[in-house]
Design an enzyme around this catalytic site. Sequence first.
Site, PDB file in Angstrom:
ATOM      1  N   ASP A   1      38.901   2.787  53.932  1.00 54.38           N
ATOM      2  CA  ASP A   1      38.967   2.858  52.463  1.00 54.38           C
ATOM      3  C   ASP A   1      40.203   3.681  52.121  1.00 54.38           C
ATOM      4  O   ASP A   1      40.852   4.229  53.014  1.00 54.38           O
ATOM      5  CB  ASP A   1      37.702   3.537  51.896  1.00 54.38           C
ATOM      6  CG  ASP A   1      37.516   4.935  52.469  1.00 54.38           C
ATOM      7  OD1 ASP A   1      36.737   5.074  53.419  1.00 54.38           O
ATOM      8  OD2 ASP A   1      38.178   5.879  52.011  1.00 54.38           O
TER       9      ASP A   1
ATOM     10  N   GLU B  92      29.673   3.908  65.041  1.00 56.60           N
ATOM     11  CA  GLU B  92      30.970   4.184  65.651  1.00 56.60           C
ATOM     12  C   GLU B  92      30.884   4.341  67.176  1.00 56.60           C
ATOM     13  O   GLU B  92      31.909   4.329  67.853  1.00 56.60           O
ATOM     14  CB  GLU B  92      31.597   5.432  65.006  1.00 56.60           C
ATOM     15  CG  GLU B  92      31.964   5.183  63.545  1.00 56.60           C
ATOM     16  CD  GLU B  92      32.286   6.444  62.755  1.00 56.60           C
ATOM     17  OE1 GLU B  92      33.056   6.352  61.795  1.00 56.60           O
ATOM     18  OE2 GLU B  92      31.745   7.524  63.063  1.00 56.60           O
TER      19      GLU B  92
HETATM   20  N1  ADE Z   1      35.761   8.663  56.286  1.00 54.20           N
HETATM   21  C1  ADE Z   1      36.071   7.419  55.882  1.00 54.20           C
HETATM   22  N2  ADE Z   1      36.484   7.417  54.609  1.00 54.20           N
HETATM   23  C2  ADE Z   1      36.435   8.704  54.186  1.00 54.20           C
HETATM   24  C3  ADE Z   1      36.737   9.328  52.959  1.00 54.20           C
HETATM   25  N3  ADE Z   1      37.151   8.641  51.912  1.00 54.20           N
HETATM   26  N4  ADE Z   1      36.570  10.680  52.881  1.00 54.20           N
HETATM   27  C4  ADE Z   1      36.121  11.378  53.950  1.00 54.20           C
HETATM   28  N5  ADE Z   1      35.820  10.829  55.127  1.00 54.20           N
HETATM   29  C5  ADE Z   1      35.978   9.499  55.257  1.00 54.20           C
END
Ligand code: ADE
Length: 225
Positions: A194, A11
């Site tokens: 996600d 990142e």
């Molecule tokens: N960062 C990216 N996706 C995440 C998730 N599902 N839960 C916590 N932090 C995240």
Amino acid sequence: MFGVLGAMEEEVKALRMSLARPITKTVLGIQVTSGQLDGTELLLARSGVGKVNAALATAALVQLGATKVVFTGMAGGIGDGVKLGDVVVATDLVQHDIDVTAMGRKPGELLDEPLSWPTDPALSADLALAAAAHAATVHRGRIASGDQFIASPSVAKRIAAQFGAIAVEMEGAACAQVAAKLQVEVGILRWISDTADEKASTDFPAFCNHIAELDLAILRTLVAH
Ligand code: ADE
């Protein structure tokens, strides 16, 4: 001066490689690189994952003179219509894993502290504008942070309903809390990698490599503003 944080190497790497005249110092155990992005001096660090690391890294940047702290990286989308590849710029942040309800506090609320930590409106507006130049869809709303990677639709649903959050991640609220206490501006920008469901643990790493260049483009637009 801007201070930029990301939790993971993926990142922050592209930004670090783009800094002219980089100098790295260790402050409060955090390696902070200073340098110029297109002529603008800024500070950059990888915090590590989770709220404690984010708090410490925020303090380190402020100690070195950052007055506007931007936390960037990925998040799970949990709000209606928040999709993979969208950007969320936080209006405020809560800590979904705080529970002092046994002592009469609301979920997410510590003793004698606010439930949510606001971001700076002007900095966030600038971030949203910069993001709109590089991402398809930019959402503004509440982000919920906690020391948990959420990969369950029922947990995601509960956090969305309980806190009115549209994204989950693991650092932003800690950064915003420290920024409030140290009286510096804060902005949190997250790419949706996600949707916090059963596919989250495979969607997330696949997206990691993708975001660095996009993030760099947004930060270039931000500092040029
Ligand atoms: N960062 C990216 N996706 C995440 C998730 N599902 N839960 C916590 N932090 C995240």
